[in-house]
Design an enzyme around this catalytic site. Structure first.
Site, PDB file in Angstrom:
ATOM      1  N   ASN A   1       0.850  -1.188   0.000  1.00  0.00           N
ATOM      2  CA  ASN A   1       0.000   0.000   0.000  1.00  0.00           C
ATOM      3  C   ASN A   1       0.894   1.250   0.000  1.00  0.00           C
ATOM      4  O   ASN A   1       1.510   1.558   1.017  1.00  0.00           O
ATOM      5  CB  ASN A   1      -0.891  -0.044   1.262  1.00  0.00           C
ATOM      6  CG  ASN A   1      -1.745   1.192   1.429  1.00  0.00           C
ATOM      7  OD1 ASN A   1      -1.857   2.012   0.526  1.00  0.00           O
ATOM      8  ND2 ASN A   1      -2.351   1.324   2.603  1.00  0.00           N
TER       9      ASN A   1
ATOM     10  N   LYS B   1      -0.072   4.234  -0.139  1.00  0.00           N
ATOM     11  CA  LYS B   1      -0.778   5.375   0.478  1.00  0.00           C
ATOM     12  C   LYS B   1      -0.671   6.597  -0.438  1.00  0.00           C
ATOM     13  O   LYS B   1      -0.734   6.436  -1.650  1.00  0.00           O
ATOM     14  CB  LYS B   1      -0.243   5.628   1.888  1.00  0.00           C
ATOM     15  CG  LYS B   1      -0.254   4.345   2.731  1.00  0.00           C
ATOM     16  CD  LYS B   1      -0.082   4.556   4.188  1.00  0.00           C
ATOM     17  CE  LYS B   1      -0.127   3.208   4.902  1.00  0.00           C
ATOM     18  NZ  LYS B   1      -0.156   3.312   6.342  1.00  0.00           N
TER      19      LYS B   1
ATOM     20  N   HIS C   1      -9.659   0.578   4.961  1.00  0.00           N
ATOM     21  CA  HIS C   1      -8.394   0.796   5.669  1.00  0.00           C
ATOM     22  C   HIS C   1      -8.657   1.803   6.793  1.00  0.00           C
ATOM     23  O   HIS C   1      -9.459   2.728   6.617  1.00  0.00           O
ATOM     24  CB  HIS C   1      -7.350   1.348   4.695  1.00  0.00           C
ATOM     25  CG  HIS C   1      -5.987   1.427   5.309  1.00  0.00           C
ATOM     26  ND1 HIS C   1      -5.633   2.425   6.183  1.00  0.00           N
ATOM     27  CD2 HIS C   1      -4.902   0.623   5.206  1.00  0.00           C
ATOM     28  CE1 HIS C   1      -4.384   2.225   6.585  1.00  0.00           C
ATOM     29  NE2 HIS C   1      -3.921   1.137   6.002  1.00  0.00           N
TER      30      HIS C   1
ATOM     31  N   GLU D   1      -7.157   4.298   7.878  1.00  0.00           N
ATOM     32  CA  GLU D   1      -6.946   5.713   7.516  1.00  0.00           C
ATOM     33  C   GLU D   1      -8.121   6.237   6.697  1.00  0.00           C
ATOM     34  O   GLU D   1      -8.532   7.392   6.841  1.00  0.00           O
ATOM     35  CB  GLU D   1      -5.618   5.863   6.756  1.00  0.00           C
ATOM     36  CG  GLU D   1      -4.422   5.680   7.690  1.00  0.00           C
ATOM     37  CD  GLU D   1      -3.133   5.239   7.004  1.00  0.00           C
ATOM     38  OE1 GLU D   1      -3.058   5.244   5.766  1.00  0.00           O
ATOM     39  OE2 GLU D   1      -2.185   4.871   7.738  1.00  0.00           O
TER      40      GLU D   1
ATOM     41  N   GLU E   1      -5.432  -5.414  10.905  1.00  0.00           N
ATOM     42  CA  GLU E   1      -4.474  -4.324  11.096  1.00  0.00           C
ATOM     43  C   GLU E   1      -4.811  -3.570  12.385  1.00  0.00           C
ATOM     44  O   GLU E   1      -5.642  -2.656  12.368  1.00  0.00           O
ATOM     45  CB  GLU E   1      -4.565  -3.335   9.939  1.00  0.00           C
ATOM     46  CG  GLU E   1      -4.162  -3.904   8.611  1.00  0.00           C
ATOM     47  CD  GLU E   1      -3.558  -2.833   7.713  1.00  0.00           C
ATOM     48  OE1 GLU E   1      -2.403  -2.996   7.309  1.00  0.00           O
ATOM     49  OE2 GLU E   1      -4.221  -1.828   7.448  1.00  0.00           O
TER      50      GLU E   1
ATOM     51  N   GLY F   1       2.198   2.149  10.971  1.00  0.00           N
ATOM     52  CA  GLY F   1       3.168   3.243  10.856  1.00  0.00           C
ATOM     53  C   GLY F   1       3.879   3.600  12.151  1.00  0.00           C
ATOM     54  O   GLY F   1       4.497   4.660  12.239  1.00  0.00           O
TER      55      GLY F   1
ATOM     56  N   SER G   1       3.254  -2.141  10.471  1.00  0.00           N
ATOM     57  CA  SER G   1       4.703  -2.101  10.691  1.00  0.00           C
ATOM     58  C   SER G   1       5.437  -3.380  10.264  1.00  0.00           C
ATOM     59  O   SER G   1       6.381  -3.812  10.909  1.00  0.00           O
ATOM     60  CB  SER G   1       5.008  -1.767  12.151  1.00  0.00           C
ATOM     61  OG  SER G   1       4.557  -0.455  12.443  1.00  0.00           O
TER      62      SER G   1
END
Ligand code: PGA
Length: 254
Positions: free
Chosen positions: A8, A10, A98, A100, A170, A176, A213
């Site tokens: 991904n 992003k 996701h 985010e 996730e 991150g 991560s």
């Protein structure tokens, strides 16, 4: 079976030329490791060009996907991209929900479900992301929240639907941050997700992924996971030396 890798990007990189050079690294990785399946999820604006590169390369173990799609099939929805558009652009996969994206658009469970149904209607393989939004500690697993995310997203599926699909676990605190969930926790959640899917009659075609991560260091431990069919990789997918190491470790998996 070797674990499948999803990358991904992003909202990166900033230009088409950078995206194209980064993608060249994935093409050479795919050529070097033909036994590993790779899926790159770039920003929408690069898909057309990267699809051309992919077609020219002739590699078959590297595919393209998108990071989101609209809840609707067509119409007056300014700023939205439909599943059909993505499919026509050479995409085979699409990320849905996701954390985010859920946060940026304040997506409800119903809206995630609409996106999932759109992906199926367009012939895209969904990668549904679930994770604890409300985690307080790294060891606390919020099972009711995970269960709700899975069951509400997977409502009203066509009964004849038998195609491949992925469920990515996730934990939000791991994305991150450089912190990964431990293998026992991921195994436990993987088992739980499979049970939830079995209740919905969907256990057979679903691959479980872990994301959060995953990098060239954490993969050394994560590759040992038994319940997990692949990884969703964010930050490390922008660094060729990192994603090549991840692929090498997966390729060496026994
Ligand atoms: P990360 O991102 O690998 O940078 O933690 C994972 C993701 O957002 O899917």
């Amino acid at each position: 079976m070797l674990k499948k890798l999803f990358f991904n990007w992003k909202m990166n990189p900033a230009s088409l030329s950078e995206a194209s050079s980064l993608f060249t690294e994935f093409i050479s990785l795919a050529q070097f490791q033909p036994q590993i399946s790779l899926v790159v999820l770039p920003p929408y604006v690069y898909l057309s060009e990267l699809n051309q590169q992919l077609q020219t390369s002739g590699v078959t173990n590297l595919k393209l996907g998108a990071q989101d799609l609209a809840r609707y099939s067509a119409g007056a929805y300014t700023g939205q991209i439909s599943g059909q558009m993505l499919k026509n652009m050479g995409c085979q996969y699409v990320l849905i929900g996701h954390s985010e994206t859920r946060e940026a658009y304040q997506l409800s469970h119903e809206q995630i479900n609409q996106k999932l149904l759109q992906s199926l209607e367009s012939g895209l393989v969904p990668i549904l992301c679930v994770g604890h939004q409300s985690d307080k500690t790294i060891t606390e697993i919020n099972y009711p929240e995970l269960s709700e995310q899975v069951t509400t997203a997977l409502q009203n599926l066509p009964t004849e639907w038998q195609t491949e699909f992925y469920l990515a676990y996730e934990p939000v605190w791991a994305i991150g941050t450089g912190k990964t969930a431990t293998n026992p926790i991921i195994e436990e959640v993987g088992q739980f997700l499979k049970q939830e899917l079995a209740k919905l009659g969907l256990a057979k075609q679903v691959g479980i992924l872990y994301g959060g991560s995953v990098d060239d260091v954490s993969i050394q431990e994560l590759v040992k996971l038994q319940q997990i069919d692949g990884f969703l990789i964010g930050g490390a997918s922008l660094k060729p030396e990192k994603f090549k190491t991840i692929a090498q470790v997966v390729a060496n998996q026994v």
